[in-house]
Design a protein around this motif. Sequence first.
Motif, PDB file in Angstrom:
ATOM      1  N   GLU A 112       0.393  -1.207   0.331  1.00  0.00           N
ATOM      2  CA  GLU A 112      -0.055  -0.183  -0.120  1.00  0.00           C
ATOM      3  C   GLU A 112       0.856   0.881   0.210  1.00  0.00           C
ATOM      4  N   PRO A 113       1.048   1.951  -0.866  1.00  0.00           N
ATOM      5  CA  PRO A 113       1.622   3.321  -1.428  1.00  0.00           C
ATOM      6  C   PRO A 113       1.132   4.184  -0.930  1.00  0.00           C
ATOM      7  N   ASP A 114       2.264   5.141  -0.546  1.00  0.00           N
ATOM      8  CA  ASP A 114       1.205   6.581   0.273  1.00  0.00           C
ATOM      9  C   ASP A 114       1.209   7.538  -0.462  1.00  0.00           C
ATOM     10  N   GLY A 115       2.219   7.327  -1.383  1.00  0.00           N
ATOM     11  CA  GLY A 115       2.382   8.683  -2.580  1.00  0.00           C
ATOM     12  C   GLY A 115       3.391   9.192  -2.364  1.00  0.00           C
ATOM     13  N   ARG A 116       4.481   9.270  -1.717  1.00  0.00           N
ATOM     14  CA  ARG A 116       6.121   9.622  -1.180  1.00  0.00           C
ATOM     15  C   ARG A 116       6.341   8.688  -2.515  1.00  0.00           C
ATOM     16  N   LEU A 117       7.573   9.430  -3.069  1.00  0.00           N
ATOM     17  CA  LEU A 117       8.540   9.066  -4.642  1.00  0.00           C
ATOM     18  C   LEU A 117       9.735  10.096  -4.531  1.00  0.00           C
ATOM     19  N   LEU A 118      10.996   9.260  -4.516  1.00  0.00           N
ATOM     20  CA  LEU A 118      12.116   9.963  -4.814  1.00  0.00           C
ATOM     21  C   LEU A 118      13.033   9.321  -5.630  1.00  0.00           C
ATOM     22  N   GLU A 119      12.768   9.453  -7.161  1.00  0.00           N
ATOM     23  CA  GLU A 119      13.560   8.531  -8.112  1.00  0.00           C
ATOM     24  C   GLU A 119      15.297   8.886  -7.529  1.00  0.00           C
ATOM     25  N   LEU A 120      16.316   7.802  -7.387  1.00  0.00           N
ATOM     26  CA  LEU A 120      17.564   7.550  -7.286  1.00  0.00           C
ATOM     27  C   LEU A 120      18.461   7.458  -8.288  1.00  0.00           C
ATOM     28  N   ASN A 121      20.037   7.028  -8.168  1.00  0.00           N
ATOM     29  CA  ASN A 121      20.742   8.121  -9.342  1.00  0.00           C
ATOM     30  C   ASN A 121      20.919   6.243  -9.784  1.00  0.00           C
ATOM     31  N   SER A 122      20.171   6.352 -10.670  1.00  0.00           N
ATOM     32  CA  SER A 122      20.623   4.591 -11.488  1.00  0.00           C
ATOM     33  C   SER A 122      20.592   5.129 -13.241  1.00  0.00           C
ATOM     34  N   PHE A 123      20.834   4.475 -13.956  1.00  0.00           N
ATOM     35  CA  PHE A 123      21.007   5.050 -15.248  1.00  0.00           C
ATOM     36  C   PHE A 123      20.982   3.377 -16.078  1.00  0.00           C
ATOM     37  N   PRO A 138      17.205   9.012 -23.654  1.00  0.00           N
ATOM     38  CA  PRO A 138      16.764  10.114 -23.604  1.00  0.00           C
ATOM     39  C   PRO A 138      18.044  10.629 -22.235  1.00  0.00           C
ATOM     40  N   ALA A 139      18.364   9.714 -20.953  1.00  0.00           N
ATOM     41  CA  ALA A 139      18.731   9.856 -19.353  1.00  0.00           C
ATOM     42  C   ALA A 139      20.156  10.448 -20.316  1.00  0.00           C
ATOM     43  N   PHE A 140      20.834   9.566 -21.412  1.00  0.00           N
ATOM     44  CA  PHE A 140      21.626   9.386 -21.234  1.00  0.00           C
ATOM     45  C   PHE A 140      22.801  11.005 -21.623  1.00  0.00           C
ATOM     46  N   PRO A 141      22.303  11.999 -22.533  1.00  0.00           N
ATOM     47  CA  PRO A 141      22.653  12.793 -23.575  1.00  0.00           C
ATOM     48  C   PRO A 141      22.572  13.944 -21.964  1.00  0.00           C
ATOM     49  N   ALA A 142      21.618  13.584 -21.367  1.00  0.00           N
ATOM     50  CA  ALA A 142      20.942  14.508 -20.316  1.00  0.00           C
ATOM     51  C   ALA A 142      22.223  13.897 -19.635  1.00  0.00           C
ATOM     52  N   ALA A 143      22.764  13.419 -19.168  1.00  0.00           N
ATOM     53  CA  ALA A 143      23.730  13.446 -17.800  1.00  0.00           C
ATOM     54  C   ALA A 143      25.119  13.331 -18.640  1.00  0.00           C
ATOM     55  N   PHE A 144      25.622  12.976 -19.543  1.00  0.00           N
ATOM     56  CA  PHE A 144      26.624  12.846 -20.142  1.00  0.00           C
ATOM     57  C   PHE A 144      27.215  13.448 -21.304  1.00  0.00           C
ATOM     58  N   VAL A 145      26.297  14.861 -21.157  1.00  0.00           N
ATOM     59  CA  VAL A 145      26.945  15.334 -21.966  1.00  0.00           C
ATOM     60  C   VAL A 145      27.882  15.990 -23.351  1.00  0.00           C
ATOM     61  N   TRP A 146      29.291  15.255 -21.699  1.00  0.00           N
ATOM     62  CA  TRP A 146      30.343  15.307 -22.207  1.00  0.00           C
ATOM     63  C   TRP A 146      30.901  13.790 -23.629  1.00  0.00           C
ATOM     64  N   PHE A 147      30.311  12.998 -23.338  1.00  0.00           N
ATOM     65  CA  PHE A 147      30.490  11.984 -23.787  1.00  0.00           C
ATOM     66  C   PHE A 147      30.678  12.108 -26.422  1.00  0.00           C
ATOM     67  N   ASP A 148      29.169  12.867 -26.259  1.00  0.00           N
ATOM     68  CA  ASP A 148      29.748  13.609 -27.728  1.00  0.00           C
ATOM     69  C   ASP A 148      29.828  14.526 -28.346  1.00  0.00           C
ATOM     70  N   THR A 149      31.316  14.637 -27.606  1.00  0.00           N
ATOM     71  CA  THR A 149      32.769  15.803 -27.819  1.00  0.00           C
ATOM     72  C   THR A 149      33.850  14.822 -28.593  1.00  0.00           C
ATOM     73  N   PRO A 150      34.938  15.534 -29.237  1.00  0.00           N
ATOM     74  CA  PRO A 150      35.980  15.135 -29.606  1.00  0.00           C
ATOM     75  C   PRO A 150      36.774  15.414 -28.535  1.00  0.00           C
ATOM     76  N   ARG A 151      36.439  16.151 -27.557  1.00  0.00           N
ATOM     77  CA  ARG A 151      37.246  16.115 -26.409  1.00  0.00           C
ATOM     78  C   ARG A 151      37.421  14.948 -25.453  1.00  0.00           C
ATOM     79  N   TYR A 152      35.844  14.222 -25.532  1.00  0.00           N
ATOM     80  CA  TYR A 152      35.690  13.285 -23.843  1.00  0.00           C
ATOM     81  C   TYR A 152      36.880  12.181 -25.339  1.00  0.00           C
ATOM     82  N   TRP A 153      36.793  12.139 -26.584  1.00  0.00           N
ATOM     83  CA  TRP A 153      37.632  11.079 -27.095  1.00  0.00           C
ATOM     84  C   TRP A 153      39.198  10.981 -26.781  1.00  0.00           C
ATOM     85  N   GLU A 154      39.801  12.352 -27.516  1.00  0.00           N
ATOM     86  CA  GLU A 154      41.181  12.551 -27.344  1.00  0.00           C
ATOM     87  C   GLU A 154      41.613  12.247 -25.597  1.00  0.00           C
ATOM     88  N   ASP A 155      41.032  12.605 -24.910  1.00  0.00           N
ATOM     89  CA  ASP A 155      41.183  11.725 -23.218  1.00  0.00           C
ATOM     90  C   ASP A 155      40.693  10.863 -23.188  1.00  0.00           C
TER      91      ASP A 155
END
Length: 336
Positions: free
Chosen positions: A35-46, A300-317
């Motif tokens: 029996e849920p009481d309506g309280r809801l908190l999203e935790l960090n997971s991808f 959609p969660a991935f581009p929002a969280a890992f904005v640096w991934f699809d950049t030349p700088r990421y691949w250089e590093d």
Amino acid sequence: MSVDEPLDDTNSPSRPFADLGPVTLLAMLESIGLEPDGRLLELNSFENRVYQLGLEDQPPVIVKVYRPGRWPDAAIAEEHDFARALAAQEVPVVAPLDCQGASLHHHAGYRFAVYPRRGGHAPALDHPETLQWLGRLLGQLHNVGASDAFAHRPALDWHWMARQSRDNLLAEGWIPHHLEPAYRSVTEDLLTDIDAAFRRAASWQAIRLHGDFHPGNILWTDAGPHLVDLDDCLSGPAIQDLWMMLSGERAERTGQLSELLVGYEQFRDFDPRELHLLEALRTMRMMRYAAWLARRWQDPAFPAAFVWFDTPRYWEDHILALREQAAAMQEPPLCV
């Protein structure tokens, strides 16, 4: 699914959690008699989605919603069975709750499990006592892991963790054109070195492992640690659950490993030949992580969280980090 198949299913839908909202989550709990009481908190997971949900007149629970298409039910059942086997031997792992006679549930096209909420903080890995405690925990975990075998979970295999990751990134055009020759060169050398490391380690024993034993999956309290998230449990060498506790310069890593093994060998012998695999496993994780981000980029969660991934700088590093690993792979294994 055979045990040789990779952990990541490339056929997962591009928007796997598009229909997962508060109404669906509350209905999930109601479908198994809670029996849920309506309280809801999203935790960090991808990879999956994880939420804390409140219950009427009971402590909150953690709801883990599995990524559609990733695991067959039999593989998830083995994850749950392993957690229960560990808990039965007093290994401090947070195991799923049985609700209405089952731990894996289905609702609205999703699969989910419910866990008790457990608090804690990351372990202080700079303390020898902490490392020894974690070593004891892993020795106990591996004794349970060695007592049976997985039938539906994957086996650690460098070909899909490293070679397939590399080949997929190249085939799908993720490497910027001007960096592709450098990426091809360093990864080809690394694949040769990884193969050689596994040959030097010889016939190590494959046991059931946590598989993703890093500080984020260890919750520390005044009573000691407990483990969460067996989502990546697999069969492999014991060192896979040890190496992520090691960081810093070689002398620091040697000291950390020594403390871990002080605790570990109170419960289980450690095969020193597996130390040949340590830097190979680190390299494999780096290569697989880049491929994982690419594989999940349509979520959609991935581009929002890992904005640096699809950049030349990421691949250089990334290429620079792989070159550093190439140098590390030439060093002799740590001595204990």
